[in-house]
Motif scaffolding. Structure first.
Motif, PDB file in Angstrom:
ATOM      1  N   VAL A   1       0.806  -1.281   0.074  1.00 20.83           N
ATOM      2  CA  VAL A   1       0.059   0.061  -0.056  1.00 20.83           C
ATOM      3  C   VAL A   1       0.923   1.287  -0.049  1.00 20.83           C
ATOM      4  CG1 VAL A   1      -0.488   0.268   2.459  1.00 20.83           C
ATOM      5  CG2 VAL A   1      -2.153   1.122   0.945  1.00 20.83           C
ATOM      6  N   TYR A   2       2.046   1.231   0.704  1.00 19.38           N
ATOM      7  CA  TYR A   2       2.981   2.383   0.718  1.00 19.38           C
ATOM      8  C   TYR A   2       3.456   2.358  -0.627  1.00 19.38           C
ATOM      9  CZ  TYR A   2       1.703   2.440   5.720  1.00 19.38           C
ATOM     10  OH  TYR A   2       0.975   2.553   6.837  1.00 19.38           O
ATOM     11  N   LYS A   3       3.931   1.182  -1.089  1.00 20.49           N
ATOM     12  CA  LYS A   3       4.782   1.269  -2.251  1.00 20.49           C
ATOM     13  C   LYS A   3       3.857   1.557  -3.455  1.00 20.49           C
ATOM     14  CE  LYS A   3       8.664  -0.126  -4.594  1.00 20.49           C
ATOM     15  NZ  LYS A   3       8.798   0.747  -5.319  1.00 20.49           N
ATOM     16  N   PHE A   4       2.363   1.391  -3.532  1.00 17.79           N
ATOM     17  CA  PHE A   4       1.630   1.645  -4.515  1.00 17.79           C
ATOM     18  C   PHE A   4       1.470   3.316  -4.490  1.00 17.79           C
ATOM     19  CE2 PHE A   4      -2.895   2.848  -6.061  1.00 17.79           C
ATOM     20  CZ  PHE A   4      -2.595   2.134  -7.322  1.00 17.79           C
ATOM     21  N   ILE A   5       1.222   3.814  -3.280  1.00 15.95           N
ATOM     22  CA  ILE A   5       0.866   5.637  -3.130  1.00 15.95           C
ATOM     23  C   ILE A   5       2.124   6.029  -3.673  1.00 15.95           C
ATOM     24  CG2 ILE A   5       0.589   7.011  -1.754  1.00 15.95           C
ATOM     25  CD1 ILE A   5      -1.210   5.098  -0.123  1.00 15.95           C
ATOM     26  N   HIS A   6       3.317   5.480  -3.336  1.00 14.36           N
ATOM     27  CA  HIS A   6       4.508   6.307  -3.490  1.00 14.36           C
ATOM     28  C   HIS A   6       4.908   6.375  -5.040  1.00 14.36           C
ATOM     29  CE1 HIS A   6       8.761   6.462  -4.468  1.00 14.36           C
ATOM     30  NE2 HIS A   6       9.137   7.343  -3.790  1.00 14.36           N
ATOM     31  N   ASP A   7       4.794   4.851  -5.920  1.00 22.17           N
ATOM     32  CA  ASP A   7       5.113   4.893  -6.972  1.00 22.17           C
ATOM     33  C   ASP A   7       4.126   5.613  -7.848  1.00 22.17           C
ATOM     34  OD1 ASP A   7       7.264   3.542  -6.098  1.00 22.17           O
ATOM     35  OD2 ASP A   7       6.454   1.434  -6.958  1.00 22.17           O
ATOM     36  N   GLN A   8       2.827   5.240  -7.584  1.00 20.73           N
ATOM     37  CA  GLN A   8       1.718   5.847  -8.518  1.00 20.73           C
ATOM     38  C   GLN A   8       1.758   7.387  -8.559  1.00 20.73           C
ATOM     39  OE1 GLN A   8       0.487   4.287 -10.924  1.00 20.73           O
ATOM     40  NE2 GLN A   8       1.679   2.479 -10.290  1.00 20.73           N
ATOM     41  N   SER A   9       1.993   7.825  -7.235  1.00 13.26           N
ATOM     42  CA  SER A   9       1.998   9.305  -7.364  1.00 13.26           C
ATOM     43  C   SER A   9       3.221   9.943  -8.049  1.00 13.26           C
ATOM     44  CB  SER A   9       2.039   9.924  -5.717  1.00 13.26           C
ATOM     45  OG  SER A   9       1.022   9.464  -4.938  1.00 13.26           O
ATOM     46  N   VAL A  10       4.097   9.304  -7.849  1.00 12.24           N
ATOM     47  CA  VAL A  10       5.342   9.749  -8.812  1.00 12.24           C
ATOM     48  C   VAL A  10       5.025   9.640 -10.179  1.00 12.24           C
ATOM     49  CG1 VAL A  10       7.704   9.519  -9.217  1.00 12.24           C
ATOM     50  CG2 VAL A  10       7.133   9.267  -6.851  1.00 12.24           C
ATOM     51  N   ARG A  11       4.583   8.578 -10.459  1.00 15.33           N
ATOM     52  CA  ARG A  11       4.166   8.561 -11.984  1.00 15.33           C
ATOM     53  C   ARG A  11       3.215   9.576 -12.545  1.00 15.33           C
ATOM     54  NH1 ARG A  11       0.409   6.086 -15.333  1.00 15.33           N
ATOM     55  NH2 ARG A  11      -1.054   5.556 -13.751  1.00 15.33           N
ATOM     56  N   LEU A  12       2.336   9.770 -11.605  1.00 15.07           N
ATOM     57  CA  LEU A  12       1.363  10.860 -12.269  1.00 15.07           C
ATOM     58  C   LEU A  12       2.094  12.181 -12.022  1.00 15.07           C
ATOM     59  CD1 LEU A  12      -1.832   9.652 -10.382  1.00 15.07           C
ATOM     60  CD2 LEU A  12      -1.292   9.350 -12.752  1.00 15.07           C
ATOM     61  N   MET A  13       2.715  12.306 -11.109  1.00 20.99           N
ATOM     62  CA  MET A  13       3.737  13.459 -11.000  1.00 20.99           C
ATOM     63  C   MET A  13       4.753  13.706 -12.435  1.00 20.99           C
ATOM     64  SD  MET A  13       6.073  14.103  -7.543  1.00 20.99           S
ATOM     65  CE  MET A  13       7.668  13.164  -8.123  1.00 20.99           C
ATOM     66  N   ASN A  14       5.288  12.787 -12.931  1.00 25.33           N
ATOM     67  CA  ASN A  14       5.800  12.943 -13.894  1.00 25.33           C
ATOM     68  C   ASN A  14       5.431  13.202 -15.360  1.00 25.33           C
ATOM     69  OD1 ASN A  14       8.521  12.917 -12.691  1.00 25.33           O
ATOM     70  ND2 ASN A  14       8.619  10.528 -12.419  1.00 25.33           N
ATOM     71  N   TYR A  15       4.053  12.929 -15.226  1.00 23.92           N
ATOM     72  CA  TYR A  15       3.016  13.360 -15.998  1.00 23.92           C
ATOM     73  C   TYR A  15       2.903  14.791 -16.133  1.00 23.92           C
ATOM     74  CZ  TYR A  15       1.846   8.910 -18.420  1.00 23.92           C
ATOM     75  OH  TYR A  15       2.016   7.678 -19.066  1.00 23.92           O
ATOM     76  N   GLY A  16       3.268  15.440 -15.016  1.00 24.84           N
ATOM     77  CA  GLY A  16       2.875  16.907 -14.885  1.00 24.84           C
ATOM     78  C   GLY A  16       1.454  17.118 -13.855  1.00 24.84           C
TER      79      GLY A  16
END
Ligand SMILES: [Zn+2]
Length: 657
Positions: free
Chosen positions: A365-380
């Motif tokens: 759950v922590y990995k998902f929130i971290h990774d997916q937030s960063v993924r969306l962040m990298n889309y702007g």
């Protein structure tokens, strides 16, 4: 569109809007939202309820722990009797209601042979391991009276063996504050009782609460809802437990520190493997494994809630990537030899398969929130957009222990953005906006004035658009805090949001916001000044705390140099005021100092706590001054006193220079 949206629109027409001073009932839109939650979750699954009660030896007698004479009880579970009803009332999110019922479990529990826990006597647990001759305790609860009550409860039902060791899992106060209720300072100082802490414990036990302590204490009222009445329209839970206990808080320093990533100790016939997990839930933290008992204690890195990467009281954000990694390491190292996993909040999980499943989902759950937030962040995408879009996969969303009763996916996603990119979204229009009062006045003016905005906002309230109404009503209040209609509407909207919130922390924040919009400030934030904690503050940090109180108008154009000598610790410092900034350097005495002060650390602490004055200490010979003492008085006249109660839901009233 789904059925829910259509239902809300129909139901809204049936609900006339009328502001009240008291908490309202749930509006139709809130009832519908909460019913949707109830339908979407496997609320019939009773496994957690069985785990929360498993091994119960005895509950807390009477449900109450007395406070000091004249003070309210340190702990009172009787206030929560209303939770014993089966179904959630419409004013409480059913998922949170379930958690609130689970956290009502209290008393002495047997976890495994020789391993016990006292739970539900504070927000945090005490773990008790029976050594060959005495007891090895882990953590202390928040306050001395709750810790005492926990040990008394244990002794009522188990042999009265002495405490031989106390382990602090981490540097948060609900894990060390009750120490003096369990052991004496003398036994800790002599080493008769081993007191074991993770590396960096003392520094971090105080550091987080000093520099920004005033703001944090006030904000913590919103996180925990202490000024709220307990009840179905008020505070129901704190996610990790019921609430924070009251009563005296202590800090007994450790006499043994875990320094390596993995270290083993053998204490009174019990082997314990410690694993440091710094920078996860706390800057100084460790988990522990008991090979003889096949018990894994995850401290606070896994609990029965999604925890906080950002805590609403305000604190440095935590690293979800690292947090997840530590849980994965614990799973890898201990998973196939663990029969029961415990933590210092909530209840255990038994059975090797269930333990592994639980740890995997906590890791992910922590990995998902971290990774997916960063993924969306990298889309702007920016924080609010990321938070709105991020939903857990079904396998995590249907796991109660991964749901947000303390943290939330939403505010944790924003924390990940903050961790990497900070407050600025890179849109230059957001680089230097007007301050919130000026901004609000302009916006309301552009929208056609307060009355026009209110009329439309009331329509949106009837339509169940509480997020928007809370936001626009707040603009009205910041534009004009005396606008009673706006305050009432804002309160009503926040209240419905509170009733719908799954996170206890969100519910508490919304409901306290509503209360303060209606009634203004009603409670006093607690001061965190405490002799034990102050003693643990380094002179360096104490001087930095003085510096953040410096009033620049009073310091304008002044230059003052003070030499400090601590006679007992042999520390020396030069403190320099110039350019309206107060700095200091250790190990130096200036030759051009205006004034030189010699005193002991206890005298310094007593003056800091306002138990003594400079003049009083000079008169008794506990403080020596050479040079110009008026300069010292001048400097100490430049420090602000912060009010523990500042306005949050409306503009700050204090005159801030
Ligand atoms: Zn805790």
């Amino acid at each position: 569109m789904n059925c829910r949206s259509a239902c809300l629109a129909v139901l809204a027409l049936l609900a006339p809007y009328a502001a009240t001073a008291q908490p309202n009932d749930a509006e139709p839109a809130t009832r519908a939202a909460n019913e949707t939650v109830a339908r979407s979750l496997p609320l019939a699954d009773r496994a957690d309820f069985e785990d929360a009660q498993r091994g119960l030896i005895a509950p807390l007698p009477g449900g109450v722990i007395a406070g000091a004479a004249g003070a309210p009880p340190a702990w009172n579970l009787k206030l929560y009797d209303f939770l014993k009803g089966d179904a959630a009332p419409p004013t409480v999110n059913p998922s949170l209601w379930r958690q609130a019922q689970l956290n009502l479990a209290n008393g002495l529990f047997k976890v495994a042979d020789r391993v016990y826990q006292v739970r539900g006597l504070d927000i945090a647990n005490i773990t008790i391991v029976e050594g060959d001759t005495g007891l090895i305790l882990t953590d202390t609860t928040l306050s001395v009276p709750t810790a005492q009550a926990a040990l008394e409860l244990y002794y009522l039902h188990r042999p009265k063996k002495p405490v031989v060791a106390l382990i602090y899992t981490h540097s948060h106060i609900d894990h060390f504050g009750g120490a003096r209720g369990l052991i004496s300072d003398a036994d800790a100082a002599s080493g008769k009782v081993k007191v074991i802490a993770p590396s960096g414990f003392m520094e971090h036990a105080v550091a987080e609460n000093v520099i920004a302590g005033n703001a944090m204490s006030r904000r913590a009222q919103f996180q925990f809802g202490a000024p709220l009445p307990v009840g179905a329209r008020g505070q129901v839970d704190a996610g990790l437990g019921k609430a924070l206990a009251l009563g005296a808080v202590s800090l007994i320093p450790p006499n043994d520190t875990i320094q390596q990533s993995y270290e083993t100790r053998s204490i009174d016939g019990v082997e314990i493997e410690f694993h440091l997990v710094p920078g996860s839930e706390a800057p100084s933290e460790m988990i522990s494994y008991y090979p003889q008992f096949k018990v894994l204690n995850m401290a606070e890195d896994t609990t029965h809630t999604l925890h906080n990467l950002y805590t609403l009281r305000g604190a440095a954000v935590r690293d979800g990537r690292l947090w997840s990694k530590y849980i994965g390491e614990a799973l890898d190292r201990y998973g196939d030899r663990t029969d029961v996993v415990i933590a210092q909040h909530n209840w255990p999980v038994w059975g090797r398969d269930r333990v592994a499943g639980y740890l995997r989902k906590q890791r992910d759950v922590y990995k998902f929130i971290h990774d997916q937030s960063v993924r969306l962040m990298n889309y702007g995408l920016t924080p609010t957009e990321i938070a709105e879009r991020l939903t857990l996969p079904a396998s995590l969303a249907n796991e109660f222990a991964a749901r947000g009763y303390y943290g939330s996916v939403s505010h944790n996603a924003k924390a990940v953005y903050q961790f990497y990119l900070g407050w600025y979204d890179a849109n230059p229009a957001d680089l230097n906006p007007l301050p919130r009062v000026e901004q609000a006045r302009k916006e309301i003016d552009y929208m056609g004035g307060a009355d026009a905005v209110l009329a439309r906002a009331r329509e949106d309230y009837k339509a169940g658009q509480y997020r928007w109404v809370a936001s626009v009503a707040s603009k009205l209040v910041f534009a004009d805090p005396a606008n009673k209609a706006a305050r009432a509407l804002g309160a009503d909207a926040l209240e419905q949001l509170g009733y719908q919130a799954e996170a206890s922390t969100w519910r508490n924040a919304y409901l306290l916001g509503a209360q303060e919009l209606r009634s203004g400030l009603t409670a006093t934030a607690l001061t965190t000044a405490n002799p034990d904690l102050l003693k643990a503050v380094s002179v360096d940090l104490a001087f930095d705390f003085l510096a953040v109180r410096l009033n620049p108008a009073k310091a304008e154009g002044k230059r003052i140099v003070v030499n400090w000598t601590f006679s007992d610790t042999k520390e020396t410092y030069t403190m320099t005021l110039e350019n309206s900034a107060l700095s200091h350097i250790a190990g130096k005495l200036a030759s051009d100092a205006d004034v030189s002060v010699t005193l002991s650390r206890p005298t310094f602490d007593a003056i800091s706590l306002k138990q003594r004055s400079f003049l009083g200490a000079i008169a008794t010979g506990d403080l020596w001054v050479t040079g110009n003492p008026l300069k010292l008085r001048e400097l100490f006249g430049m420090f602000d006193e912060f009010s523990p109660n500042f306005e949050v839901i409306e503009p700050v009233k204090a005159k801030v220079e």
